[in-house]
Write an enzyme that holds these catalytic residues in place. Structure first.
Site, mmCIF file in Angstrom:
data_model
loop_
_atom_site.group_PDB
_atom_site.id
_atom_site.type_symbol
_atom_site.label_atom_id
_atom_site.label_comp_id
_atom_site.label_asym_id
_atom_site.label_seq_id
_atom_site.Cartn_x
_atom_site.Cartn_y
_atom_site.Cartn_z
ATOM 1 N N ASN A 128 -61.353 31.067 -11.635
ATOM 2 C CA ASN A 128 -62.331 31.693 -12.261
ATOM 3 C C ASN A 128 -61.966 32.511 -13.202
ATOM 4 O O ASN A 128 -62.907 33.506 -14.399
ATOM 5 C CB ASN A 128 -63.572 31.729 -11.895
ATOM 6 C CG ASN A 128 -64.380 30.085 -11.264
ATOM 7 O OD1 ASN A 128 -64.863 29.361 -12.332
ATOM 8 N ND2 ASN A 128 -64.537 29.981 -9.962
ATOM 9 N N ASN A 168 -61.469 32.902 -1.426
ATOM 10 C CA ASN A 168 -61.530 33.441 0.104
ATOM 11 C C ASN A 168 -60.924 33.365 1.673
ATOM 12 O O ASN A 168 -59.694 34.637 1.006
ATOM 13 C CB ASN A 168 -63.191 33.100 0.569
ATOM 14 C CG ASN A 168 -64.453 33.144 -0.219
ATOM 15 O OD1 ASN A 168 -64.692 34.282 -0.130
ATOM 16 N ND2 ASN A 168 -64.905 32.492 0.232
ATOM 17 N N GLY A 175 -61.256 29.576 -6.294
ATOM 18 C CA GLY A 175 -62.792 30.460 -6.972
ATOM 19 C C GLY A 175 -62.004 31.205 -7.899
ATOM 20 O O GLY A 175 -62.307 31.447 -8.685
ATOM 21 N N HIS A 184 -53.794 25.623 4.306
ATOM 22 C CA HIS A 184 -54.243 25.011 2.740
ATOM 23 C C HIS A 184 -53.116 23.867 2.760
ATOM 24 O O HIS A 184 -52.857 23.581 0.943
ATOM 25 C CB HIS A 184 -54.038 26.169 1.890
ATOM 26 C CG HIS A 184 -55.300 27.377 2.027
ATOM 27 N ND1 HIS A 184 -55.355 28.395 1.052
ATOM 28 C CD2 HIS A 184 -56.502 27.234 2.239
ATOM 29 C CE1 HIS A 184 -55.801 29.508 1.296
ATOM 30 N NE2 HIS A 184 -56.724 28.435 1.959
ATOM 31 N N ARG A 218 -61.180 17.829 8.123
ATOM 32 C CA ARG A 218 -60.242 18.638 7.743
ATOM 33 C C ARG A 218 -60.149 19.329 9.144
ATOM 34 O O ARG A 218 -60.885 19.732 10.035
ATOM 35 C CB ARG A 218 -60.774 19.214 6.898
ATOM 36 C CG ARG A 218 -60.042 20.588 6.729
ATOM 37 C CD ARG A 218 -60.135 21.061 5.031
ATOM 38 N NE ARG A 218 -59.344 22.724 5.259
ATOM 39 C CZ ARG A 218 -59.495 23.648 5.158
ATOM 40 N NH1 ARG A 218 -60.743 24.161 3.919
ATOM 41 N NH2 ARG A 218 -58.619 24.897 4.820
ATOM 42 N N ARG A 262 -65.651 38.703 -7.611
ATOM 43 C CA ARG A 262 -65.901 38.850 -8.134
ATOM 44 C C ARG A 262 -67.254 40.589 -8.554
ATOM 45 O O ARG A 262 -67.044 41.244 -9.061
ATOM 46 C CB ARG A 262 -67.943 38.426 -8.792
ATOM 47 C CG ARG A 262 -67.409 36.690 -9.297
ATOM 48 C CD ARG A 262 -68.286 35.533 -9.047
ATOM 49 N NE ARG A 262 -69.018 35.175 -7.469
ATOM 50 C CZ ARG A 262 -69.220 33.926 -7.026
ATOM 51 N NH1 ARG A 262 -69.422 33.222 -8.423
ATOM 52 N NH2 ARG A 262 -68.372 33.841 -5.734
ATOM 53 N N ARG A 270 -59.076 38.976 5.351
ATOM 54 C CA ARG A 270 -58.904 39.143 5.595
ATOM 55 C C ARG A 270 -57.049 39.676 5.245
ATOM 56 O O ARG A 270 -56.505 39.511 4.527
ATOM 57 C CB ARG A 270 -57.946 37.125 5.965
ATOM 58 C CG ARG A 270 -58.624 36.772 7.388
ATOM 59 C CD ARG A 270 -58.363 35.463 7.269
ATOM 60 N NE ARG A 270 -58.854 34.172 6.341
ATOM 61 C CZ ARG A 270 -59.310 32.971 6.114
ATOM 62 N NH1 ARG A 270 -57.766 32.634 6.411
ATOM 63 N NH2 ARG A 270 -59.449 32.061 6.146
ATOM 64 N N ASN A 283 -65.677 19.228 6.014
ATOM 65 C CA ASN A 283 -64.920 20.789 6.116
ATOM 66 C C ASN A 283 -65.855 21.527 6.570
ATOM 67 O O ASN A 283 -66.468 21.946 5.881
ATOM 68 C CB ASN A 283 -64.024 20.591 4.863
ATOM 69 C CG ASN A 283 -63.297 21.970 4.902
ATOM 70 O OD1 ASN A 283 -63.623 22.573 5.756
ATOM 71 N ND2 ASN A 283 -63.109 22.151 3.356
ATOM 72 N N ASP A 298 -66.033 39.479 -2.561
ATOM 73 C CA ASP A 298 -66.128 39.308 -3.274
ATOM 74 C C ASP A 298 -65.287 39.100 -4.629
ATOM 75 O O ASP A 298 -66.273 40.348 -5.345
ATOM 76 C CB ASP A 298 -68.102 38.645 -3.649
ATOM 77 C CG ASP A 298 -67.612 38.036 -4.212
ATOM 78 O OD1 ASP A 298 -67.895 37.444 -5.532
ATOM 79 O OD2 ASP A 298 -69.645 36.507 -4.709
ATOM 80 N N LEU A 343 -55.681 30.659 -4.678
ATOM 81 C CA LEU A 343 -56.861 32.238 -4.534
ATOM 82 C C LEU A 343 -57.947 32.024 -3.848
ATOM 83 O O LEU A 343 -58.791 31.656 -5.479
ATOM 84 C CB LEU A 343 -56.589 32.673 -5.451
ATOM 85 C CG LEU A 343 -54.999 32.757 -5.938
ATOM 86 C CD1 LEU A 343 -54.349 33.644 -7.128
ATOM 87 C CD2 LEU A 343 -54.373 33.393 -4.822
ATOM 88 N N GLU A 372 -59.715 19.643 -1.765
ATOM 89 C CA GLU A 372 -58.873 18.875 -0.648
ATOM 90 C C GLU A 372 -60.133 17.569 0.473
ATOM 91 O O GLU A 372 -59.444 16.704 0.915
ATOM 92 C CB GLU A 372 -59.799 20.438 0.384
ATOM 93 C CG GLU A 372 -58.344 20.991 -0.374
ATOM 94 C CD GLU A 372 -58.732 22.541 0.441
ATOM 95 O OE1 GLU A 372 -60.347 23.298 0.370
ATOM 96 O OE2 GLU A 372 -58.542 23.719 1.102
ATOM 97 N N LYS A 399 -69.184 21.592 3.985
ATOM 98 C CA LYS A 399 -68.882 21.373 3.051
ATOM 99 C C LYS A 399 -68.678 19.772 3.930
ATOM 100 O O LYS A 399 -67.530 18.801 4.399
ATOM 101 C CB LYS A 399 -67.626 21.133 2.262
ATOM 102 C CG LYS A 399 -68.215 22.956 1.763
ATOM 103 C CD LYS A 399 -67.230 23.165 0.671
ATOM 104 C CE LYS A 399 -67.091 24.768 0.642
ATOM 105 N NZ LYS A 399 -66.054 25.421 -0.019
#
Ligand code: ADP
Length: 593
Positions: free
Chosen positions: A326, A203, A322, A172, A84, A276, A233, A7, A274, A201, A379, A14
């Protein structure tokens, strides 16, 4: 089979290695290696392999790919490589084995995904050089959405633009397909019996309406820019902004487009992409971060409402990515206020989500009508699974099936018979049908819609628990009612219609356009390596117009007469007259078992 999956993005690579048995359930697949190179920069990148984390000297995607053989030292016996690929246009409904022609076709799609496809292709080209003897397969983010109906994929723009390729695709797809299947598995139900909304949900972010096993709409459009608010985006904006910004700020189209991709979303609203950071700053009282969270959650909630409407109801909502996995507070914000449609979270369950071992816990309040689940997307696993299935199917023998055209008809329940023909009436079985025990009745009914009537419609027996009326799209226009394409029996949320018989009338839901399918007995299924729920392509003999029907559902039952059923519109499109045959193509765009 042992499949290596890549990916590749512009800033990360990845990769993973999976052991799978073709035909086995996804949950039995084993990941034997997991690695990533992330955040390339002049002084190297982050590296992780399993639980080891550290720095590596690679400054670009190509250097990282060349380092993969060393990272995989000791992981032997690869069968194939799966890549991918973000954009497959409308050409790829399933995995494709890489040949020079397929590679060229993917390259031609680059204008549709200028950021993603080039990185995917770079990885592909290097992998072909590094592993020249392994089959390489492309698995597309868009394939799962090719079942979307035209009403969902069409932009209301000039014909010339649409001819040039302007339409919605959705992305996706691999994630939504996995997540919907995993949710159904966790609920102990067949994905074909459920209306699922998958919210990815990360990035990038997108929502997908998976109605009875098929994607019918998703929030990303022609490019991965449309829809939800994302890390960098914008998601949905008014296209009028192009003219306005040009006049007001003198910005060029390419500047505006680049900013919508890279400087918008959470990043545009707060300076950080981000979630977080954004959540932490919002809790500290930062007004920009607070607004960003409101905008993010509100947009997602609106998509839940619109997709519940699109599917005629909602059985399950699944969070992944992510943020979905989370952030309990984001899940709460998105779901709050949806009690009116039976969607409500349980506070403690939402806080104690544990996703280890590909778990998919339920977090809805006890008694809530809509199930809400959280699960990690997988994925790469799904890509490995799709490659393994496609390779197994490519080896299987081609199977020929007779094709029958189903004219409009109804299946009646006992209440309908009583209302239409009188209390205690029994239908008179006439011509036997090829499916054992099924017959056409001598009686007929009339369908009555707001625009017109269709008389003399066949009744097929035996009686069913629920009345089902099967028409073609053309019939739908004659009646003035919009019927959804559904598998037999999937009737929740279908439109009402009035049936008229000699003794009275019967108003009922259950109006559908039957999804094309193949009845198959167990012996034929076994001989062809197909399972109940698989979807295949069927090429019809060229007596007509030589059409290939994609996404034909396999329905296996013990004593079925193996036969494909299409409706009259489909038969007309293929120019079929009388009986014909088709050949099941060796593809395996299968749903999860
Ligand atoms: P990608 O789409 O690149 O695979 P991920 O699925 O990893 O991205 O999602 C990244 C997003 O998830 C980031 O916005 C990150 O802040 C967010 N995220 C990760 N962990 C948490 C957490 N505990 N709370 C809130 N957001 C989180």
């Amino acid at each position: 089979m042992r499949i290596l999956v890549f990916n590749a993005g512009s800033s990360s690579l990845k990769f993973g290695v999976f052991d799978l048995k073709p035909g086995a359930e996804l949950s039995q697949a084993e990941q034997v290696f997991k690695g990533s190179f992330d955040r390339f920069g002049p002084d190297g990148c982050d590296y992780s392999a399993g639980s080891t984390k550290g720095r590596a000297p690679h400054t670009s995607l190509s250097e990282a790919i060349c380092a993969v053989p060393e990272a995989l030292a000791g992981v032997d016996g690869l069968t194939a490589i799966g890549h991918r690929i973000a954009h497959g246009g409308d050409a790829f409904a399933g995995p494709a084995q890489i040949t020079p022609e397929i590679r060229a076709q993917i390259a031609e799609l680059t204008p549709l995904a200028p950021l993603h496809n080039p990185a995917n292709l770079e990885a592909l080209d290097l992998a072909v050089k590094i592993w020249p003897d392994l089959p390489q397969w492309a698995v597309f983010d868009t394939s799962f959405h090719l079942t979307n109906p035209a009403r969902a994929t069409t932009y209301a723009v000039p014909a010339e633009w649409r001819k040039a390729g302007l339409r919605r695709y959705g992305f996706h797809g691999t994630s939504h397909k996995y997540v919907a299947g995993r949710a159904a598995e966790a609920l102990g139900q067949d994905v074909r019996a459920l209306r699922i909304l998958s919210l990815h949900l990360g990035n990038g972010a997108s929502a997908c309406a998976v109605a009875f096993g098929q994607s019918i709409d998703s929030s990303m459009g022609m490019t991965p820019l449309e829809g939800l608010v994302m890390g960098t985006r914008s998601g949905d904006v008014d296209p009028g902004l192009f003219g306005y910004l040009e006049r007001r700020l003198g910005l060029s189209i390419s500047r505006i487009e680049a900013a919508l991709y890279s400087d918008s979303g959470l990043s545009g609203l707060t300076g950080s992409s981000d979630m977080r950071d954004v959540e932490a700053r919002a809790a500290d009282g930062d007004a920009d971060a607070q607004l960003a969270i409101h905008v993010y959650a509100y947009r997602a909630r609106k998509y839940i409402g619109s997709y519940a409407a699109a599917m005629g109801g909602l059985d399950a909502l699944v969070f992944t990515g992510g943020i979905g996995e989370n952030s309990p507070s984001m899940r709460r914000r998105i779901c709050d206020g949806l009690e009116f449609m039976g969607l409500k979270l349980d506070h403690d369950r939402n806080l104690s989500v544990d996703l280890t071992g590909r778990a998919a816990p339920q977090i809805q309040a006890y008694g809530a009508r809509v199930n809400v689940l959280v699960t990690e997307t997988a994925e790469q696993l799904m890509i490995a699974h799709d490659v393994a299935s496609a390779m197994a199917a490519a080896k299987g023998p081609a199977l020929r099936v007779p094709v029958a055209v189903s004219a409009r008809h109804v299946h009646l329940c006992a209440r309908a018979v009583a209302a239409l023909f009188g209390e205690g009436y029994t239908l008179t079985p006439g011509k036997p049908l090829r499916q054992k025990g099924h017959w056409a009745a001598q009686e007929r009914v009339t369908l009555h819609g707001p625009r017109g009537e269709i008389a003399n419609v066949a009744i097929l027996g035996p009686l069913r628990d629920r009345t089902q009326i099967e028409i073609s799209r053309t019939d739908g226009f004659a009646l003035g009612i919009d019927a959804p394409v559904r598998q037999s029996g999937a009737l929740d949320g279908t439109p009402q219609i009035r049936l008229i018989g000699p003794a009275g009338q019967f108003d009922t839901d259950g109006l559908i356009i039957a999804a094309r399918h193949i009845h198959m007995n167990e012996a034929d299924a076994q001989a062809s390596g197909l399972n109940d729920g698989d979807r295949v392509d069927v090429r019809l003999d060229a007596t007509g117009r030589g059409l290939t029907f994609a996404d034909v559902l396999i329905r296996v039952s013990e004593n079925a007469f193996t036969e494909m059923h299409i409706d009259t519109d489909e038969a007309n499109a293929a120019g079929i007259q009388g009986a014909t045959e088709g050949e099941i193509a060796p593809v395996a765009a299968q749903m999860l078992a």
